[in-house]
Design an enzyme around this catalytic site. Sequence first.
Site, PDB file in Angstrom:
ATOM      1  N   SER A  71      50.824  59.998  39.744  1.00 41.17           N
ATOM      2  CA  SER A  71      50.975  60.674  38.463  1.00 41.17           C
ATOM      3  C   SER A  71      52.075  60.035  37.621  1.00 41.17           C
ATOM      4  CB  SER A  71      51.311  62.157  38.678  1.00 41.17           C
ATOM      5  OG  SER A  71      50.386  62.767  39.538  1.00 41.17           O
TER       6      SER A  71
HETATM    7  N1  SAH Z   1      51.084  63.417  44.100  1.00 43.05           N
HETATM    8  C1  SAH Z   1      50.474  62.111  44.098  1.00 43.05           C
HETATM    9  C2  SAH Z   1      49.409  61.983  43.043  1.00 43.05           C
HETATM   10  C3  SAH Z   1      48.151  62.258  43.623  1.00 43.05           C
HETATM   11  S1  SAH Z   1      46.676  62.068  42.689  1.00 43.05           S
HETATM   12  C4  SAH Z   1      51.488  61.006  43.999  1.00 43.05           C
HETATM   13  O1  SAH Z   1      52.682  61.296  43.828  1.00 43.05           O
HETATM   14  O2  SAH Z   1      51.105  59.852  44.125  1.00 43.05           O
HETATM   15  C5  SAH Z   1      45.761  63.332  43.460  1.00 43.05           C
HETATM   16  C6  SAH Z   1      45.505  63.182  44.927  1.00 43.05           C
HETATM   17  O3  SAH Z   1      44.847  64.362  45.341  1.00 43.05           O
HETATM   18  C7  SAH Z   1      44.614  62.039  45.314  1.00 43.05           C
HETATM   19  O4  SAH Z   1      45.247  61.249  46.273  1.00 43.05           O
HETATM   20  C8  SAH Z   1      43.378  62.716  45.905  1.00 43.05           C
HETATM   21  O5  SAH Z   1      42.795  61.994  46.968  1.00 43.05           O
HETATM   22  C9  SAH Z   1      43.956  64.037  46.378  1.00 43.05           C
HETATM   23  N2  SAH Z   1      43.015  65.147  46.540  1.00 43.05           N
HETATM   24  C10 SAH Z   1      41.967  65.481  45.768  1.00 43.05           C
HETATM   25  N3  SAH Z   1      41.372  66.595  46.244  1.00 43.05           N
HETATM   26  C11 SAH Z   1      42.062  66.954  47.358  1.00 43.05           C
HETATM   27  C12 SAH Z   1      41.925  68.005  48.321  1.00 43.05           C
HETATM   28  N4  SAH Z   1      40.957  68.930  48.221  1.00 43.05           N
HETATM   29  N5  SAH Z   1      42.808  68.063  49.328  1.00 43.05           N
HETATM   30  C13 SAH Z   1      43.792  67.125  49.451  1.00 43.05           C
HETATM   31  N6  SAH Z   1      43.958  66.118  48.579  1.00 43.05           N
HETATM   32  C14 SAH Z   1      43.111  66.025  47.552  1.00 43.05           C
END
Ligand code: SAH
Length: 225
Positions: A71
């Site tokens: 993000s």
């Molecule tokens: N917080 C992260 C940004 C993540 S983007 C950072 O600092 O890099 C969103 C993430 O959510 C992705 O990696 C995606 O694979 C994950 N995601 C999507 N749906 C999900 C679910 N149901 N359970 C766990 N992770 C999920």
Amino acid sequence: METTNGASRGDAYAAAREAMVRYQLQRRGITDARVLQAMREVPRHLFVPPEWRDEAYEDRPLPIGEDQTISQPYMVALMVQSLGLKGHERVLEVGTGSGYQAAVLSRLAAKVYTVEYFATLAERAREVLRRLGYDNVEVIVGDGSLGLPQYAPYDGIIVAAAAPRVPPPLKEQLADGGRLVIPVGDALAQDLLIITRHGETYQEERSVPCRFVPLLGQEGWDAAC
Ligand code: SAH
């Protein structure tokens, strides 16, 4: 140089990190001193793929593989600040991605549980968090749209992916007085919601418009489509 708590002072990116804090965060109203300090310390460039390292402190999300993104720094700071952490809390993050936001949370709370859907991303995040010494973070592979009942309740829950609606299990896993921060909307645009639990009442506040990658899993878009 990296220290055991993951703080990297004097590394090649320290000036870029300081500029990020000043121009992207403070100017846009991030005021929590502990949040600003954590963002000043956590080496974001070590959480992005090597080819994106020089872009790590820019004002935008970046690709991290599996069609997912780390993000934007401002969005991380805003979500984390919305939890109002003091240091003693147990926090759940849904969507580990690169592990960057979990590292920021680890500086602000006692314990961080973070759930990632893709095992490849979870493994990479686990490794960088371990290497940098963020040892109060536990990375779990699974469907975080259902929360993580085994360690509930949580004083704070952050969902880093866009949900079609607020997943009921996440509300249930909040401690009394706890806060849930979650982007809710359709695939293209969402609002960041901040939900505070008071007993069996949930107070909802609308923060900023935002755009996240979709939340997968049972309470995510799998079920909605
Ligand atoms: N917080 C992260 C940004 C993540 S983007 C950072 O600092 O890099 C969103 C993430 O959510 C992705 O990696 C995606 O694979 C994950 N995601 C999507 N749906 C999900 C679910 N149901 N359970 C766990 N992770 C999920």
